[in-house]
Write a protein that holds these residues in place. Structure first.
Motif, PDB file in Angstrom:
ATOM      1  N   MET A   1       0.862  -1.182   0.000  1.00 37.94           N
ATOM      2  CA  MET A   1       0.000   0.000   0.000  1.00 37.94           C
ATOM      3  C   MET A   1       0.895   1.226   0.000  1.00 37.94           C
ATOM      4  N   GLU A   2       0.298   2.364  -0.275  1.00 32.05           N
ATOM      5  CA  GLU A   2       1.080   3.601  -0.270  1.00 32.05           C
ATOM      6  C   GLU A   2       1.407   3.982   1.160  1.00 32.05           C
ATOM      7  N   TYR A   3       2.617   4.536   1.356  1.00 32.54           N
ATOM      8  CA  TYR A   3       2.964   5.031   2.696  1.00 32.54           C
ATOM      9  C   TYR A   3       2.229   6.342   2.921  1.00 32.54           C
ATOM     10  N   CYS A   4       1.644   6.439   4.092  1.00 27.66           N
ATOM     11  CA  CYS A   4       0.792   7.581   4.390  1.00 27.66           C
ATOM     12  C   CYS A   4       1.392   8.303   5.606  1.00 27.66           C
ATOM     13  N   PRO A   5       2.121   9.398   5.421  1.00 27.57           N
ATOM     14  CA  PRO A   5       2.733  10.024   6.596  1.00 27.57           C
ATOM     15  C   PRO A   5       1.652  10.649   7.468  1.00 27.57           C
ATOM     16  N   GLY A   6       1.806  10.540   8.725  1.00 23.37           N
ATOM     17  CA  GLY A   6       0.790  11.087   9.645  1.00 23.37           C
ATOM     18  C   GLY A   6       1.212  10.833  11.067  1.00 23.37           C
ATOM     19  N   LEU A   7       0.309  11.149  11.954  1.00 26.19           N
ATOM     20  CA  LEU A   7       0.622  11.087  13.380  1.00 26.19           C
ATOM     21  C   LEU A   7      -0.197   9.971  14.024  1.00 26.19           C
ATOM     22  N   ILE A   8       0.459   9.164  14.842  1.00 29.15           N
ATOM     23  CA  ILE A   8      -0.302   8.150  15.591  1.00 29.15           C
ATOM     24  C   ILE A   8      -0.297   8.566  17.054  1.00 29.15           C
ATOM     25  N   TYR A   9      -1.467   8.708  17.635  1.00 26.84           N
ATOM     26  CA  TYR A   9      -1.557   9.029  19.068  1.00 26.84           C
ATOM     27  C   TYR A   9      -1.583   7.712  19.833  1.00 26.84           C
ATOM     28  N   LYS A  10      -0.523   7.519  20.607  1.00 24.39           N
ATOM     29  CA  LYS A  10      -0.445   6.207  21.274  1.00 24.39           C
ATOM     30  C   LYS A  10      -1.174   6.187  22.601  1.00 24.39           C
ATOM     31  N   ASP A  11      -1.212   7.337  23.269  1.00 27.38           N
ATOM     32  CA  ASP A  11      -1.829   7.362  24.600  1.00 27.38           C
ATOM     33  C   ASP A  11      -3.253   7.906  24.482  1.00 27.38           C
ATOM     34  N   PRO A  12      -4.273   7.096  24.822  1.00 21.79           N
ATOM     35  CA  PRO A  12      -5.660   7.550  24.659  1.00 21.79           C
ATOM     36  C   PRO A  12      -5.993   8.791  25.496  1.00 21.79           C
ATOM     37  N   SER A  13      -5.169   9.116  26.496  1.00 23.59           N
ATOM     38  CA  SER A  13      -5.488  10.310  27.284  1.00 23.59           C
ATOM     39  C   SER A  13      -4.952  11.569  26.597  1.00 23.59           C
ATOM     40  N   LEU A  14      -4.281  11.410  25.465  1.00 20.08           N
ATOM     41  CA  LEU A  14      -3.773  12.511  24.652  1.00 20.08           C
ATOM     42  C   LEU A  14      -3.053  13.570  25.481  1.00 20.08           C
ATOM     43  N   PRO A  15      -1.970  13.202  26.151  1.00 18.29           N
ATOM     44  CA  PRO A  15      -1.285  14.168  27.000  1.00 18.29           C
ATOM     45  C   PRO A  15      -0.744  15.327  26.165  1.00 18.29           C
ATOM     46  N   GLY A  16      -0.763  16.485  26.764  1.00 20.82           N
ATOM     47  CA  GLY A  16      -0.196  17.655  26.088  1.00 20.82           C
ATOM     48  C   GLY A  16      -1.172  18.375  25.175  1.00 20.82           C
ATOM     49  N   LEU A  17      -2.355  17.792  24.951  1.00 20.67           N
ATOM     50  CA  LEU A  17      -3.330  18.480  24.103  1.00 20.67           C
ATOM     51  C   LEU A  17      -4.369  19.185  24.960  1.00 20.67           C
ATOM     52  N   GLU A  18      -4.897  20.272  24.408  1.00 15.71           N
ATOM     53  CA  GLU A  18      -5.956  21.026  25.082  1.00 15.71           C
ATOM     54  C   GLU A  18      -7.241  20.191  25.025  1.00 15.71           C
ATOM     55  N   PRO A  19      -8.190  20.444  25.967  1.00 17.95           N
ATOM     56  CA  PRO A  19      -9.457  19.686  25.915  1.00 17.95           C
ATOM     57  C   PRO A  19     -10.151  19.799  24.557  1.00 17.95           C
ATOM     58  N   SER A  20     -10.118  20.997  23.946  1.00 17.36           N
ATOM     59  CA  SER A  20     -10.820  21.151  22.665  1.00 17.36           C
ATOM     60  C   SER A  20     -10.141  20.287  21.591  1.00 17.36           C
ATOM     61  N   GLN A  21      -8.840  20.155  21.683  1.00 20.95           N
ATOM     62  CA  GLN A  21      -8.136  19.329  20.704  1.00 20.95           C
ATOM     63  C   GLN A  21      -8.448  17.853  20.925  1.00 20.95           C
ATOM     64  N   ARG A  22      -8.525  17.485  22.198  1.00 20.17           N
ATOM     65  CA  ARG A  22      -8.845  16.076  22.482  1.00 20.17           C
ATOM     66  C   ARG A  22     -10.246  15.746  21.964  1.00 20.17           C
ATOM     67  N   ARG A  23     -11.161  16.701  22.203  1.00 19.15           N
ATOM     68  CA  ARG A  23     -12.538  16.473  21.744  1.00 19.15           C
ATOM     69  C   ARG A  23     -12.538  16.316  20.215  1.00 19.15           C
TER      70      ARG A  23
END
Ligand SMILES: Cc1cc2nc3c(=O)[nH]c(=O)nc-3n(C[C@H](O)[C@H](O)[C@H](O)COP(=O)(O)OP(=O)(O)OC[C@H]3O[C@@H](n4cnc5c(N)ncnc54)[C@H](O)[C@@H]3O)c2cc1C
Length: 1033
Positions: free
Chosen positions: A363-385
């Motif tokens: 398949m084609e390589y798709c660059p992107g971000l994987i969030y490993k921690d479901p609590s999304l540390p470091g993100l604002e509540p609006s970003q988590r939502r």
């Protein structure tokens, strides 16, 4: 799109950028200056170990505390306790041995948490291979730093393991210098250890950067001139370090590593295949990396010329026929891409094993971000939502795919998916089971019976979780859903439920911690037990609330129980109207009027009341006569007769809470709150609970057997108890120790040749004298040296076992409570088979606690019933009795007493019902405070209400009651309470120096004084001084 456009495009993006800049700039103003290559002024990077290279011990502690029911924050508090001279710091400097540390630290934790803390278990987890593993992001960063010619060091506060080696689960080759506190006898934040590290590196402080997770350690380093980075989230810290050093620290392709030796694939054959696939002009060497993800189907990053691809193949070796079906993955991704679901674009499926050894697809390589921690540390509540909203949307998209249009109708079986899944799980669980987990057993029974009736069939992903999604690096957009290995056709709820797991599990909970046969098997078992308890709790709270039929809305009324048997006309019925909509719109509403119970429970309640009136109240005089006769130690035939009648009418075993018996296998399936209403009715007669097989201690013992008993134990003991053919007792209290704290008990249980041998002295054992008593549920200590709450065990002891010696029946205010009685008993060399233990050694305290919750609701509601009856009798008496020229009811104090009693009963009832309700919807643990409150409130209320009734119900006052109890209807139902009340009254009224103890013959004048003064004191206490004034006049 350029970055500026991107940032201007939405508010969210602004928030995103702001958060990132705040993060970076807030810590290191001017950090962006160091962006040239080669590390700028920095020549060395020093890493702390725990919390930087390894997962944070604080976080490990937090998870462990949740799993072991230890108050959260205990370990961290103990870590900092004592500062420099606390056990932790002493251990880090190797001033104490591991054994001494565990002992001292364990004691400290127990003091902080007020519960016993199994330190050994925490220590083994902390040092286990599973936890003590270097974070890949740090491994990558170190290799990049070294590749640029910079030095690396680890400066760790660590300790010696019991095997004499220092704890440093790292590859030492990654570091130029390793400084360990336990070897040096000095630890951070002592400046000497930083100086030592710099000296060994041969660097100035200004040439070095320290990464540490603890403020004091960083502060000390900074004061020496070392540049510092605080590590809260390793990924963010690495980004910060990248900015400082001015070169990238991540592999060009995130989440990849060089291909493992065992996973290598023939490059030449692959290159030839790719050139054919991509076109002959393709040039350049083939680059191959392996993804960290994709353990079961090895996954590779492939770069050839300007083509970036991902290759996913079957693992080598013999495989199960249906497993690792890369062909299916290829098929579903192709179909879903056409249906608009974001998936990587698949290019080709190669089923020819000669190319790379197994079939594979590209398949084609798709660059992107994987969030490993479901609590999304470091993100604002609006970003988590935003992230989770995007995730939900993509799941909806998957579930909305038209199977026919996508050509996926034959991708899996249609229908019954959940039932099939449950059966598969059960089979897999059974195959790996090593010991019984009670909650799992209950789930195995419960789940198949509670599957949703209607099921849909859609595409299901089968492993839909955050770290299987690839996000856009700047926006909350899902670029691709990965890992379709478990996809099939099934019920979409399965994906939703699986996805919600992360919400219920403690943060960082390992979903796949390893195989049961691996070195981590013990921990895996614990995690399984933790999860099954969580699942069971969910099933009977939220699951149960979702599926249970809720009562129909109707106006809320409570007709207060002015005990209907009263022959006096004109009993008053109080009516409280309220806005029923408020009560009934929410699921699991608190029902405080029997009229509002669900129809089937209301009908039961009605039949119970009728039975009481038809059979129980009329039997009371005969039952009381029997209790006072010489035959009192043999059961009354009338009780046995009434039991048969009650059983025949289905008024039997009403007590077992639905939570314990969700399938209604053993009882009526009432919630604690529903049963509370019925229990109040039973409380109006001392004899009633036994007649309905709802009396203590059998109820608690039966619940214990249902919850924790094995099938054999249930067959042997539970069945006869449920049938009312046998009775039982519970033996905990001991004369020589304060038994209100069960950890004090001393009776010993020792293992001997496949038996447990009991020796102990017990008293106040209710029911032990009853000839029908066949079972003694015995609590003793199997291991007095175990942690405080794990010393006790519970055994099922047949009453005919040799060595049980009943010394005497104890009396309660002169009454024996025959035929059950309350016995003082010796257990001498009593031998019971080992299989008679409940749950296993050390589980006794926990079981005894579990046994108490519902029982306390029962006691309190019965007391409320008892108080209602006393009040009804008081009112009847007050109307019919004339004193000083008018009926008692016309005396202000009497009216005030009646009013006060009514108010107090109502208050207590509401509190008890609330406690029962909280137990139903949030569990016994959550209701602990409410249960503690009702224990205080209900008995003291009952004692006051009954006392007021005593004052009014007799012509010649309390003192006379002692001598005339047989003539008093009131005393015929509440003798023990009245005895107690009178004793209490003589001891506690302000006139305790009254010269007339209860035993003396009544003397009207002095009695009046006693009576009046007492009432006055009570009235003043209740703020009723005006009434008292009135009474005096
Ligand atoms: C009628 C009756 C039936 C019983 N049936 C059984 C039975 O079937 N099986 C069985 O095992 N036991 C039974 N018991 C015993 C009962 O469970 C114990 O009496 C109770 O647990 C208290 O233990 P103790 O008597 O050793 O009192 P202690 O523990 O010595 O306590 C003495 C007093 O101190 C108070 N107290 C204790 N700790 C605290 C505290 N932290 N703060 C404030 N006050 C405190 C207690 O409330 C009590 O008033 C029965 C008792 C009675 C009266």
């Amino acid at each position: 799109m350029c970055l500026r456009q991107l940032l201007q495009s939405s508010q969210l993006q602004r928030a995103w950028r702001a958060a990132f800049l705040k993060h970076i700039q807030g810590r290191h103003p001017g950090a962006w200056r160091w962006t040239h290559s080669g590390g700028g002024p920095y020549r060395a990077v020093i890493f702390d170990m725990g919390g930087v290279l390894l997962p944070s011990p604080g976080r490990v502690a937090a998870e462990w505390e949740v799993q072991n029911h230890i108050p959260s924050g205990t370990i961290v508090k103990a870590l900092i306790s004592g500062g420099e001279n606390g056990p932790w710091m002493k251990f880090m400097r190797a001033e104490i041995t591991t054994e001494d540390f565990l002992q001292e630290f364990g004691r400290l934790c127990s003091e902080i948490s007020k519960t016993s803390v199994p330190m050994d278990s925490f220590f083994s987890l902390l040092t286990s291979e599973r936890v003590a593993k270097q974070l890949p992001v740090m491994t990558e960063a170190i290799s990049q730093i070294r590749a640029k010619g910079l030095q690396t060091a680890v400066l760790s506060n660590n300790f010696y393991l019991p095997n004499g080696k220092s704890f440093l689960p790292l590859d030492r080759k990654q570091f130029d210098v390793v400084v360990e506190s336990c070897l040096e006898g000095v630890c951070k934040p002592d400046p000497r250890i930083y100086k030592l590290c710099l000296e060994r590196l041969g660097r100035q402080p200004s040439e070095s950067i320290l990464l540490d997770d603890l403020g004091p350690n960083l502060k000390a380093a900074a004061s020496l001139g070392i540049h510092t980075i605080k590590v809260d989230d390793p990924e963010t810290a690495v980004k910060e370090l990248e900015t400082l050093l001015g070169f990238p620290l991540r592999m060009a392709v995130p989440n990849t590593r060089p291909v493992r030796k065992t996973m290598e694939i023939p490059k030449d054959a692959l290159e030839k295949y790719l050139r054919d696939l991509l076109g002959t002009q393709t040039i350049g060497p083939l680059e191959l990396l392996q993804f960290d993800h994709g353990q079961s189907n090895p996954t590779y990053y492939v770069k050839l010329a300007n083509h970036q691809l991902v290759l996913r193949k079957k693992p080598p070796g013999t495989l199960l026929p249906s497993a690792h079906a890369v062909e299916r993955e290829f098929r579903i991704m192709k179909a879903l891409a056409n249906a608009g679901v974001p998936v990587p674009k698949v290019l080709d499926l190669c089923e020819d094993s000669s190319v790379v050894g197994t079939p594979f697809y590209l398949m084609e390589y798709c660059p992107g971000l994987i969030y490993k921690d479901p609590s999304l540390p470091g993100l604002e509540p609006s970003q988590r939502r935003a992230i989770y909203t995007a995730m939900n949307r993509v799941l909806c998209k998957i579930h909305s795919v038209d199977l026919k249009a996508a050509g996926l109708e034959d991708y899996g079986k249609h229908g019954d998916y959940l039932a099939r899944q449950v059966q598969t799980w059960i089979k897999q669980y059974r195959a790996s089971e090593t010991s019984t987990i009670p909650a799992m057993e209950r789930l195995i029974e419960w789940l198949p019976l509670h599957l949703p009736r209607q099921q849909r069939t859609t595409v299901v992903h089968g492993d839909f979780r955050l770290d299987n999604l690839l996000f856009h690096p700047e926006t909350a957009e899902v670029l691709a859903v990965l890992d379709w290995e478990l996809s099939t056709l099934g019920d979409p709820l399965a994906d939703v439920a699986y996805n919600c797991l992360a919400h219920y599990l403690p943060s960082g909970f390992p979903i796949q911690p390893g195989q049961a046969s691996s070195a981590t098997a013990k921990q895996t078992g614990k995690l399984t037990e933790f999860m099954s308890n969580l699942a069971w709790d969910f099933a009977i709270k939220e699951g149960f609330q979702v599926f249970k039929e809720m009562p129909a809305t109707k106006p809320l009324m409570r007709s207060h129980h002015t005990w209907s048997l009263l022959r006096t006309p004109g009993t008053r019925s109080y009516v409280t109207s309220t806005d029923s909509s408020l009560v009934h719109t929410s699921k699991g509403a608190l029902i405080f009027s029997p009229e509002d119970l669900p129809p089937q429970v209301r009908e039961l309640y009605q039949r119970l009341k009728e039975f009481m009136e038809r059979h129980v109240y009329p039997a009371e005089p005969e039952l009381q006569r029997h209790q006072a006769s010489a035959e009192r130690w043999t059961p009354s035939p009338l009780v046995e007769d009434l039991k048969e009648k009650a059983k025949a009418e289905g008024l039997w075993n009403l007590f077992l809470p639905l939570e314990t018996d969700p399938e209604k296998k053993y009882g009526a399936g009432l919630t604690n709150m529903e049963y509370a209403h019925l229990c109040e009715v039973m409380g109006t007669s001392l004899y009633a609970p036994e007649i309905f097989n709802c009396s203590a201690p059998d109820t608690g013992n039966m619940e214990l057997l249902v919850r924790y008993g094995t099938e054999e134990q249930k067959a042997r003991w539970l069945v006869p108890l449920l049938e009312g053919k046998a009775r039982s007792c519970f033996a905990m209290t001991e004369p020589q120790v304060a038994s209100s704290d069960a950890t004090n008990i001393e009776s010993s249980i020792q293992e001997e040749d496949g038996f447990y041998v009991i020796n102990g002295h017990k008293w106040w054992i209710t029911g032990i004298l009853d000839p029908r008593c066949q079972l003694c549920v015995f609590m003793g200590k199997t291991d007095p040296h175990a942690p405080r709450h794990q010393q006790q065990s519970i055994l099922l002891v047949p009453m005919d076992t040799p060595g049980i010696k009943i010394i005497r029946p104890l009396t309660v205010y002169g009454l024996e409570d025959a035929p059950g009685g309350h016995g003082e008993v010796l257990f001498e060399q009593v031998r019971v088979p080992k299989e008679n233990i409940i749950l296993g050694p050390g589980r006794g305290f926990e079981i005894a606690q579990g046994r108490l919750g519902p029982g306390r609701i029962h006691h309190c509601m019965r007391l409320i019933g008892c108080s209602e009856r006393a009040l009804a009798l008081m009112k009847a008496r007050a109307k019919s009795r004339v004193a000083f020229g008018k009926p008692l009811v016309e005396q202000g104090t009497v009216l005030a007493d009646i009013a006060l009693s009514r108010v107090e009963i109502e208050q207590a009832r509401l509190l008890v019902l609330k406690a029962a309700h909280v137990m139903d919807v949030a569990g016994n643990k959550a209701a602990a405070l409410d249960i503690a409150m009702i224990k205080m409130v209900a008995p003291s209320m009952a004692s006051r209400v009954i006392d007021r009734a005593i004052q009014v119900s007799t012509d010649d006052g309390s003192l006379v009651l002692l001598n005339h109890s047989q003539d008093s209807e009131f005393l015929s139902f509440s003798c023990p309470t009245s005895y107690k009340l009178i004793t209490a009254l003589c001891c506690t009224t302000p006139i305790h120096d009254c010269p007339f103890p209860p035993q003396i013959q009544p003397y009207e004048g002095s009695y009046f004084c006693f009576h009046f003064e007492y009432m006055e004191a009570e009235a003043q206490e209740s703020g009723l001084s005006k009434v008292t004034q009135l009474a005096r006049s």
